[in-house]
Design a protein around this motif. Structure first.
Motif, mmCIF file in Angstrom:
data_model
loop_
_atom_site.group_PDB
_atom_site.id
_atom_site.type_symbol
_atom_site.label_atom_id
_atom_site.label_comp_id
_atom_site.label_asym_id
_atom_site.label_seq_id
_atom_site.Cartn_x
_atom_site.Cartn_y
_atom_site.Cartn_z
ATOM 1 N N SER A 109 1.060 -0.571 0.110
ATOM 2 C CA SER A 109 0.017 -0.213 0.193
ATOM 3 C C SER A 109 0.328 1.197 0.111
ATOM 4 N N THR A 110 0.418 2.278 0.645
ATOM 5 C CA THR A 110 1.020 3.348 0.629
ATOM 6 C C THR A 110 1.687 3.802 2.053
ATOM 7 N N ASP A 111 1.859 2.397 3.041
ATOM 8 C CA ASP A 111 1.736 2.575 4.347
ATOM 9 C C ASP A 111 2.743 3.180 4.653
ATOM 10 N N LEU A 112 3.932 3.668 4.500
ATOM 11 C CA LEU A 112 5.194 3.358 4.759
ATOM 12 C C LEU A 112 6.373 2.068 3.856
ATOM 13 N N GLN A 113 5.541 1.363 2.553
ATOM 14 C CA GLN A 113 6.191 0.668 2.578
ATOM 15 C C GLN A 113 7.358 1.200 1.054
ATOM 16 N N SER A 114 7.929 0.161 0.415
ATOM 17 C CA SER A 114 8.696 0.554 -0.983
ATOM 18 C C SER A 114 8.600 -0.276 -2.121
ATOM 19 N N ASP A 115 9.371 0.250 -2.933
ATOM 20 C CA ASP A 115 9.047 -0.868 -4.188
ATOM 21 C C ASP A 115 9.585 -2.767 -4.202
ATOM 22 N N GLU A 116 10.218 -2.206 -3.329
ATOM 23 C CA GLU A 116 11.231 -3.505 -2.265
ATOM 24 C C GLU A 116 10.018 -4.606 -2.100
ATOM 25 N N SER A 117 9.502 -4.092 -1.515
ATOM 26 C CA SER A 117 8.722 -4.379 -0.981
ATOM 27 C C SER A 117 7.969 -6.016 -1.458
ATOM 28 N N TRP A 163 -6.710 -8.807 0.224
ATOM 29 C CA TRP A 163 -7.405 -8.060 0.917
ATOM 30 C C TRP A 163 -7.804 -7.384 2.392
ATOM 31 N N ARG A 164 -8.039 -6.495 1.889
ATOM 32 C CA ARG A 164 -9.059 -5.539 3.100
ATOM 33 C C ARG A 164 -10.055 -4.833 4.135
ATOM 34 N N SER A 165 -10.786 -5.668 2.897
ATOM 35 C CA SER A 165 -11.999 -5.882 2.887
ATOM 36 C C SER A 165 -12.722 -7.292 3.269
ATOM 37 N N GLU A 166 -13.687 -7.021 4.186
ATOM 38 C CA GLU A 166 -14.406 -8.052 4.641
ATOM 39 C C GLU A 166 -15.290 -9.007 3.159
ATOM 40 N N GLY A 188 1.499 0.660 -4.243
ATOM 41 C CA GLY A 188 1.439 1.845 -3.836
ATOM 42 C C GLY A 188 -0.329 1.262 -3.962
ATOM 43 N N ILE A 189 -1.332 0.166 -3.877
ATOM 44 C CA ILE A 189 -2.289 0.479 -3.899
ATOM 45 C C ILE A 189 -3.244 -0.115 -2.872
ATOM 46 N N SER A 190 -3.735 0.299 -2.372
ATOM 47 C CA SER A 190 -5.242 -0.357 -0.559
ATOM 48 C C SER A 190 -5.039 -1.622 -1.339
ATOM 49 N N GLY A 191 -5.236 -2.631 -0.138
ATOM 50 C CA GLY A 191 -6.263 -3.792 -0.404
ATOM 51 C C GLY A 191 -7.137 -3.597 -0.209
ATOM 52 N N GLY A 192 -8.218 -1.827 0.008
ATOM 53 C CA GLY A 192 -9.644 -2.338 0.222
ATOM 54 C C GLY A 192 -9.959 -1.999 -1.384
ATOM 55 N N ASP A 193 -9.157 -1.526 -2.425
ATOM 56 C CA ASP A 193 -9.186 -0.967 -3.687
ATOM 57 C C ASP A 193 -9.817 -2.136 -4.248
ATOM 58 N N THR A 194 -10.789 -2.887 -4.989
ATOM 59 C CA THR A 194 -11.093 -4.489 -5.308
ATOM 60 C C THR A 194 -10.975 -3.281 -6.984
ATOM 61 N N GLU A 195 -10.714 -2.628 -7.973
ATOM 62 C CA GLU A 195 -9.830 -2.621 -9.000
ATOM 63 C C GLU A 195 -7.872 -2.759 -8.947
ATOM 64 N N ARG A 196 -7.525 -3.379 -7.678
ATOM 65 C CA ARG A 196 -6.574 -3.094 -8.763
ATOM 66 C C ARG A 196 -5.969 -4.485 -9.943
ATOM 67 N N ALA A 197 -5.263 -3.664 -11.081
ATOM 68 C CA ALA A 197 -4.574 -4.714 -11.803
ATOM 69 C C ALA A 197 -4.321 -5.527 -12.064
ATOM 70 N N GLY A 198 -3.334 -5.989 -10.870
ATOM 71 C CA GLY A 198 -2.444 -6.947 -11.062
ATOM 72 C C GLY A 198 -3.460 -8.267 -10.456
ATOM 73 N N TYR A 199 -4.236 -7.463 -10.135
ATOM 74 C CA TYR A 199 -5.638 -8.245 -8.468
ATOM 75 C C TYR A 199 -6.687 -8.751 -9.831
#
Length: 248
Positions: A10-18, A80-83, A45-56
């Protein structure tokens, strides 16, 4: 067993290496289980609550067509970060006889009774996403009170970034530092305020700016080929106000 790896940060304190680190852990696990890795999907850089992630979304489409037997991830919060999305997706994958394995949280949808653990993890992951939102808002408020940029695009200003060391990970990260005024856009903003003060509606102002050929705020932004507007025109919604009042 054919496995597809999914990695996300996501965008929370993580980098491309993640995502690379996650994929490496998954490959090592697959090797121990004698699984064949047939694909790797990622979203950066995309939240797990976003269901429209391209890779996902591509991964789910490939699962339905039978390109692999299970999805392997570091933990299910990457997926997922959406129940509600978690429940829907697990049921759909099961219908097509596909499964999910989360290495760190012990999730394996091939096991009996995993629904209970999934429910707990789903609630935890959704709650964590809300907490991230609160912390992000708090941090943005602090930066704003210090007179610094809180991120995002603002018409009339050019964002200036700086590299700092993240206190949690020790890794460098780029953050918005301040904004500089863009003279040409500042002139447009002053004109908008003058028109609005004279009683013209946001719709009239947007039409007039388009007639004059003034580039809109999003005219130079990168657009995705997903149906979003790309004509660079002004809209009344970009000029905040009540379009039912004033001339036009």
């Amino acid at each position: 067993m054919r496995a597809a790896i999914y990695a996300r940060f996501s965008t929370d304190l993580q980098s491309d290496e993640s995502t690379e680190d996650q994929a490496r852990v998954c490959r090592e696990y697959a090797q121990r289980e004698s699984w064949e890795v047939v694909g790797t999907y990622e979203d950066k850089g995309i939240s797990g609550g976003d269901t429209e992630r391209a890779g996902y979304q591509q991964m789910l489409a490939d699962a339905i067509t039978g390109k692999f037997d299970l999805i392997l991830c570091e933990d299910v919060s990457r997926l997922w970060r959406s129940e509600s999305e978690q429940t829907r997706c697990v049921e759909e994958l099961r219908y097509f006889e596909k499964h999910v394995v989360g290495i760190n949280d012990g999730i394996d949808t091939r096991r009996e009774g995993v629904e209970y653990l999934l429910a707990i993890k789903g609630a935890q992951n959704a709650g964590y996403r809300k907490e991230i939102g609160k912390r992000t808002h708090r941090g943005q408020m602090g930066r704003a009170l210090q007179g610094k940029s809180a991120g995002g695009r603002a018409y009339g200003y050019l964002p200036i970034y700086e590299t700092v060391t993240d206190a949690k990970t020790g890794r460098p990260k780029v953050v918005p530092a301040r904004r500089e005024i863009v003279p040409e856009q500042a002139k447009v903003i002053r004109q908008i305020f003058e028109w609005y003060a004279d009683g013209y509606s946001p719709r009239w102002i947007a039409n007039e700016l388009n007639r004059l050929g003034v580039p809109s705020p999003g005219a130079t932004w990168k657009r995705n080929p997903d149906g979003k507007r790309s004509d660079g025109k002004w809209l009344a919604s970009a000029i905040h106000g009540d379009p039912s009042k004033g001339v036009g």
